[in-house]
Design a protein around this motif. Structure first.
Motif, PDB file in Angstrom:
ATOM      1  N   GLN A   1       0.841  -1.211   0.000  1.00 53.17           N
ATOM      2  CA  GLN A   1       0.000   0.000   0.000  1.00 53.17           C
ATOM      3  C   GLN A   1       0.869   1.251   0.000  1.00 53.17           C
ATOM      4  O   GLN A   1       0.622   2.199  -0.756  1.00 53.17           O
TER       5      GLN A   1
ATOM      6  N   PHE B   1       2.303   1.908  -3.417  1.00 51.80           N
ATOM      7  CA  PHE B   1       1.329   2.478  -4.357  1.00 51.80           C
ATOM      8  C   PHE B   1       1.200   3.986  -4.142  1.00 51.80           C
ATOM      9  O   PHE B   1       1.087   4.751  -5.083  1.00 51.80           O
ATOM     10  N   LYS B   2       1.220   4.399  -2.881  1.00 49.36           N
ATOM     11  CA  LYS B   2       1.115   5.839  -2.603  1.00 49.36           C
ATOM     12  C   LYS B   2       2.375   6.562  -3.063  1.00 49.36           C
ATOM     13  O   LYS B   2       2.308   7.590  -3.726  1.00 49.36           O
ATOM     14  N   GLU B   3       3.516   6.001  -2.732  1.00 48.30           N
ATOM     15  CA  GLU B   3       4.798   6.627  -3.082  1.00 48.30           C
ATOM     16  C   GLU B   3       4.969   6.781  -4.588  1.00 48.30           C
ATOM     17  O   GLU B   3       5.598   7.712  -5.058  1.00 48.30           O
TER      18      GLU B   3
ATOM     19  N   HIS C   1       2.495   6.790  -6.994  1.00 46.41           N
ATOM     20  CA  HIS C   1       1.295   7.232  -7.714  1.00 46.41           C
ATOM     21  C   HIS C   1       0.709   6.065  -8.527  1.00 46.41           C
ATOM     22  O   HIS C   1       0.384   6.187  -9.699  1.00 46.41           O
TER      23      HIS C   1
END
Lengths: 266, 786, 154
Positions: C87, C90-92, C94
């Motif tokens: 997770q 995915f944030k790091e 984009h």
């Protein structure tokens, strides 16, 4: 999407499954991985009144060695087959085939028995089953019997299984030199053409799926085989070739020859 | 002090999505909520002889069954754009009923709706509705729809045309120039019909509150305010101030969730009828049959060149499908969003486009990622590449020869096209040069030559696109037939503690507004991003809005916010001057505080905010509060541009295309968040690749759809595409305060012709000049055989 | 029919109609709406969860089929308020835009990395073949999974 109503039972043994099949006749369907059946039920194209879940039957999800043969339980998932050391070393062509099916999630749930019983004309296993001369072990109310691969597939979604029979295992000879070659349909990822070839000495056995309503042994290719790939031109001799918007008859016939050629050259 | 503009700030919305805590419409459950399911036509064109709902009404859990005879039959959804015939006749605008009454005009058209306690019960009861249809011949192809004797979609008119239209120079003049041109390149093809396929299916919940006499519609839409306006003023005639439209998280739109759909209105009507909330969520089969499709242009085009390869004239005739009815923006797509881009990035002196837009027995066609501009770019970029081959020129060379020279739009004027628009700023040769450099074009050509000797089929395709986005000046679109303004609203609400709530009429369904909008507001106010909250998607919160499409959020919605921020600072300065006992003109604002120039006397944004709400010691005559709303109506479209280059290898045996590299050098003006811009480009490019290689909605002659599921409609999967190599040039937009142009559609506009030209280039030596999209292995193989 | 399923470490027992899919059961009975339904026929992968550790499409499993199984959904990935490395990645990177396919992507990534801790770009792309994303063009999803692998392998 919601299927029409049905009853569900999870059986613990083959005999229990057969009893249920006998009791419910053509209103019942065996549920294995469900990855063909459940979408069809959701679209209400299939509406069985009873689902008999066979996933809990013990011993049907094993892969074992029996002298010169590898016995694959009908409930083995595609991913179990693809990752089995035994299959990879003794029956590599089957691992190659299993790896081509669907996607990770589908391979984790779909089973070889379910796939064969469903007999989708674009499914992968039939080519390999045919080329390997595998035997399909089935059991019904009149007992066990073994069906030769060449006798098993009768047409689109049609097999030699009777209403009260289910597949329990598939018995393969060990294969040293075999390979599976697939041309993917770009949307479904099913086979437009799938060709399995098993070479033994100077001869070859070739199974073809996706090309015709019934998967077939390309005997014309086998007969013409001379150790080169020139026999590939016979890939669709006497075959009724299917046509759809991804591959018309002409293109599909051509692809069959291309994929057979690849298989013969492998 | 930390600044944020131009930095790859990680998205604030991600945490909720990554934890599965997004709030999509189908995730919402209301007390006493009922579930709806539709009875839909299995025919494309049929007469309805009778509908029997009696058995369904008696089924378990059924609350109600409605057909057009039950009161909702009088309503229809409107079209938002009027394009009249060339001869001045009014556009033919049929009623688009919520439920079909006596005639079916497309496959999947709704005939009845079942409302039940549970979804299972609703679905079961749908099967009990008996409809007697009389199947009629259908026409699904826009070209055939205009042939004599074609089955008519609407009986009230003589033929199937909804309107016809033209733009550009005088046709005779263009034809004369073509007749005397040194070389003329022709193309005849179909820009195929596509299904947008947002992964979240459309979902609506209507909730009528009898005590408050108020409706709430939860909807997966890209523009909640427009839906409210259409629903109230043009469909149901219910009071707009009593309707709240809410669109929380939306799982992708790509245009398909812009329009006002019949189901939204029908559910709203039903909710009052039954006095309970009612939900409907499309399943994927319904999505293929009922979400507005994109493209579907049949094109015949000629482009003339002089002996040096300079374009002298361009003439195109098109048949563009409307579908069975006119969807919200449908008439604008093949006209004002399409013909106005026929200048491309070239100096073409004479241009004429003629469009005929017929009704067809298919679902409506409307804007899909790019909307008219991908179709224009595809034509221009393919025909120029084809011309280059025919004239034995390099495709890069022919482009350099024809480019409009660079202009910045401030010290140099904008470029006036032959097709109504004036470009804002551009440097087209700049992006092509950079694109070629990124690819290593010269080296690739050598590699290609070597490969060919070994029987390998390598090809490269170039596309240099421009698009008009940031739509749009209201006065301009109004003169072009739009029935709405295209401004945007930005509201900045400063709270007493100096925390800031920004309410925007733009709508984020993946674009990252919550992050990007906070970035520039933080910089303009000199406060931390954490002090800023971005809100959107609720008509009770945000005064008004026109929503998100046409790559307009930042250029138009962002500009509206900037206007409000400026008003905040202007008023804040008055308060600060009072508190600091200084003249306003002696103050400067930086890093979140007003300082008296040349002194250390200052007051922070937070203190000014507090003063605004606790105005004990306050400027005389000034209203308390620090809260501003602004409407921003742009003065022009924005015009992003770029170069996309594809490299492919074609399998000589099967015709399968392997996309090996994709290079994109885009110019979207100033960039607020490069990470998000890159993401928008990646996604757009892959959608464009999808059109080039995979996607196609196929209707058969009878109007049945043979690509109505993921088993038959091919879309790019992860292993169909390579990583995308991106870079940028920056030519700021001269007419909006952020200097931004928009990036949402660029990828889908530029990429498609690059891929197709690459495949044609790989096969050029075999005599292949063009291949119909999508370039399926079968089509490519057949092209190689001829 | 009564079923008992361990979901995100917690045991749940419910009486369910056999025709209810696991996806429906999670969303409607347990309010675990992070499992999304995009196509409902195993084509899009948005509903991917893990069943006994292996990724599966919850739309094409009946709830009754997972009786006695351990199911992990996207809601079960974060531990003690801390997002799982996938997770985080995915944030790091984009790796998501609209967020709708994201839970399925993350849960599929769990399976990819379980069986292949150091996948190549090609292996990741192949591993994602059962999951549609219409927003990202997959570019940053692939990067996210590569990055997650690095993080997990330390």
């Amino acid at each position: 999407m919601i299927p029409a109503k049905f009853d569900y039972i999870k059986v613990g043994s083959v005999s229990e499954a057969i009893n249920m099949l006998e009791k419910h006749g053509d209103e019942a369907k065996i549920l294995a991985g469900g990855h063909s059946l459940i979408p069809a039920m959701k679209l209400r194209l299939s509406r069985p009144e009873m689902l008999i879940d066979i996933s809990g039957i013990s011993g049907m999800d094993t892969i074992s060695e029996d002298d010169d043969e590898i016995v694959v339980g009908a409930n083995c998932t595609h991913s179990a087959i693809a990752s089995s050391e035994l299959v990879n070393s003794q029956l590599n062509i089957l691992a190659q085939t299993a790896k081509c099916i669907g996607d990770i999630q589908v391979r984790n749930r779909g089973t070889i028995g379910g796939s064969l019983a469903h007999a989708d004309p674009a499914s992968d296993y039939p080519a390999t089953i045919l080329a390997c001369d595998a035997k399909i072990e089935v059991e019904g109310k009149s007992g066990k019997r073994t069906i030769d691969a060449t006798d098993f597939f009768l047409g689109i979604f049609t097999t030699a299984l009777t209403e009260d029979e289910l597949i329990t295992a598939i018995r393969f000879p060990k294969v040293v030199n075999g390979s599976y070659h697939k041309f993917f349909q770009s949307a479904s990822r099913f086979a437009v053409v799938g060709v399995a070839a098993v070479k033994e000495g100077d001869s070859v056995k070739v199974g073809v799926t996706g090309v015709s309503g019934t998967p077939y042994r390309a005997t014309a290719v086998e007969n013409a085989y001379d150790g080169t790939s020139s026999a590939a031109s016979h890939a669709v001799d006497d075959v009724d070739v299917m046509s759809d918007h991804f591959a018309g008859e002409e293109y599909r016939s051509h692809l069959a020859k291309v994929m057979v050629k690849k298989a013969l050259e492998a | 002090m930390e600044t944020f503009i131009g930095k790859p700030i990680k998205r604030r919305e991600d945490a909720r999505f990554l934890k599965g805590a997004g709030k999509y419409t189908d995730d919402i459950k209301l007390p006493k909520m009922t579930q709806a399911a539709f009875v839909r036509s299995p025919y494309a064109h049929a007469k309805i002889n009778s509908i029997d709902t009696s058995e369904a009404e008696k089924a378990d859990g059924v609350v109600a069954v409605y057909t057009a005879k039950d009161g909702c039959g009088e309503y229809g959804v409107p079209c938002g754009w009027q394009v009249d015939f060339k001869n001045g006749d009014t556009m033919r605008e049929p009623k688009h009923p919520l439920l079909a009454s006596n005639k079916i005009r497309h496959l999947g058209e709704a005939v009845a709706i079942v409302v039940a306690e549970t979804l299972e019960q609703a679905r079961d009861a749908v099967e009990l509705v008996v409809v007697d249809y009389e199947d009629l011949p259908a026409v699904t192809c826009p070209k055939k729809a205009m042939e004599a004797g074609a089955p008519k979609v609407h009986d009230e008119w003589d033929d199937n045309a909804a309107f016809d239209w033209c733009i550009g120079n005088d046709r005779a003049e263009v034809e004369a120039a073509l007749a005397s041109a040194h070389h003329v390149t022709e193309m005849v093809y179909r820009n195929q019909r596509l299904a947008p396929n947002a992964i979240e299916p459309r979902s609506y919940i209507a909730d009528y509150d009898v005590n408050g006499d108020k409706w709430t519609l939860y909807t997966s839409t890209q523009n909640p305010h427009l839906i409210r306006l259409l629903l109230c003023a043009f469909v149901l005639g219910i009071p707009e101030h009593k309707v709240r439209v809410v669109s929380y998280d939306v799982g992708g739109g790509f245009g398909s969730k812009v329009y006002h759909y019949t189901e939204e209105a029908l559910l709203t009507w039903i909710s009052k009828e039954i006095g309970r909330p009612v939900k409907w969520t499309s399943d994927r089969s319904e999505a293929f049959l009922t979400d507005a499709h994109g493209r579907d242009h049949h094109v015949k085009s000629k482009m003339g060149f002089d002996k040096d390869g300079k374009i002298v004239a361009h003439l195109t005739d098109e048949f563009c499908a409307m579908g069975a009815y006119l969807s919200t923006f449908a008439p604008a797509v093949p006209t004002y969003l399409h013909g106005t881009l026929f200048q491309g990035v070239y100096t073409t002196p004479l241009i004429h486009l003629n469009v005929t837009a017929p009704f067809t027995h298919t679902v409506c066609v409307d804007a899909y990622r790019g909307a008219g501009r991908p179709e224009a770019t595809y034509l221009l970029e393919r025909i120029i590449s084809k011309a280059a081959k025919e004239m034995d020129m390099d495709p890069a060379e022919i482009r350099f020869k024809n480019f409009i020279t660079p202009f910045n739009g401030t010290t140099e004027p904008g470029y006036q096209t032959q097709v109504a628009l004036q470009y804002d700023s551009g440097n087209y040769e700049g992006v092509l040069k950079r694109g070629l450099e990124m690819l290593g074009y010269e080296d690739f050509r050598k590699e290609q030559e070597e490969a060919r000797k070994n029987g390998k089929l390598l090809g490269v395709g170039i596309s240099t696109y421009i698009e008009g986005c940031g739509i749009a000046p209201s006065a301009v679109v109004g003169s072009l037939g739009a029935r709405a303004g295209l401004f945007e609203v930005g509201h900045v609400r400063v709270q007493p503690t100096g925390k800031v709530q920004v309410l925007t009429g733009s709508h984020s369904h993946g674009q990252g507004h919550e992050t990007v909008f906070a970035q520039f507001v933080a910089d303009k106010l000199g406060i931390p991003m954490d002090d800023i909250q971005i809100e959107h998607g609720d008509t009770d919160q945000v005064a008004f809005g026109m929503g998100t499409y046409g790559s307009r959020s930042l250029a138009v919605g962002g500009s509206a916010i900037v206007k409000s921020v400026e008003k905040v600072l202007e008023k804040g300065a008055k308060i600060a001057a009072h508190k600091l006992e200084a003249a306003e003109g002696d103050l400067e604002y930086a890093e979140g505080k007003w300082t008296v120039k040349g002194t250390d006397k200052s007051i922070s944004f937070g203190d000014v905010s507090l003063t605004a709400y606790v105005p004990h010691d306050y400027p005389e005559g000034l209203e308390p509060g620090l809260d501003f709303s602004s409407f921003y109506d742009p003065t022009n479209f924005t015009y992003p541009f770029g170069t996309h280059i594809a490299v492919v290898e074609v399998c000589p045996d099967t015709g399968k295309v392997d996309l090996q590299r994709f290079v994109a050098c885009d110019d979207v003006g100033n960039v607020m968040n490069p990470m998000i811009v890159d993401g928008q480009i990646h996604g757009g490019v892959v959608q464009g690749i999808g059109q080039a290689l995979l996607e196609e909605v196929v209707y058969d002659e009878g109007g049945q759809m043979i690509s109505g599921s993921y088993m038959d409609y091919a879309m790019p999967r992860a292993d169909d595409v390579p990583s995308i190599e991106t870079d940028r040039t920056v030519t700021p937009c001269p007419h909006n305060p952020l200097g931004v142009k928009g990036a949402g559609e660029a990828g889908a506009i530029g990429s498609t012709p690059a891929v197709v030209s690459a495949v044609v280039d790989a096969l050029a030596h075999l005599g292949v000049a063009d291949i119909q999209m999508p370039l399926t292995p079968q089509r490519v193989w057949k092209a190689m055989q001829n | 029919m009564n079923i008992t399923v361990t979901i995100n470490g917690e045991e749940h027992s419910h009486d369910v109609e056999p025709r209810i899919s696991l996806a429906q059961y999670l969303r409607e009975t347990l309010d675990l709406t992070g499992t999304h339904i995009g196509c409902d026929t195993s084509g899009c992968g948005a509903c991917t969860v893990t069943v006994d550790g292996a990724a599966a499409k919850a739309c094409t499993l009946l709830a009754v089929q997972v009786d006695g199984c351990e199911v992990t959904t996207i809601e079960g990935m974060a531990q003690n308020g801390q997002m799982h490395p996938i997770q985080e990645a995915f944030k790091e990177n984009h790796g998501l835009q609209c967020g709708f396919c994201t839970p399925g992507m993350v849960m599929t990534a769990v399976d990819i990395l379980k069986n292949n801790p150091n996948p190549s770009e090609e292996e990741i792309r192949h591993g994602l073949e059962g999951n549609f994303c219409r927003c990202t063009g997959y570019h940053n999803i692939v990067k996210s999974i590569q990055h997650a692998a690095e993080k997990i392998n330390g």
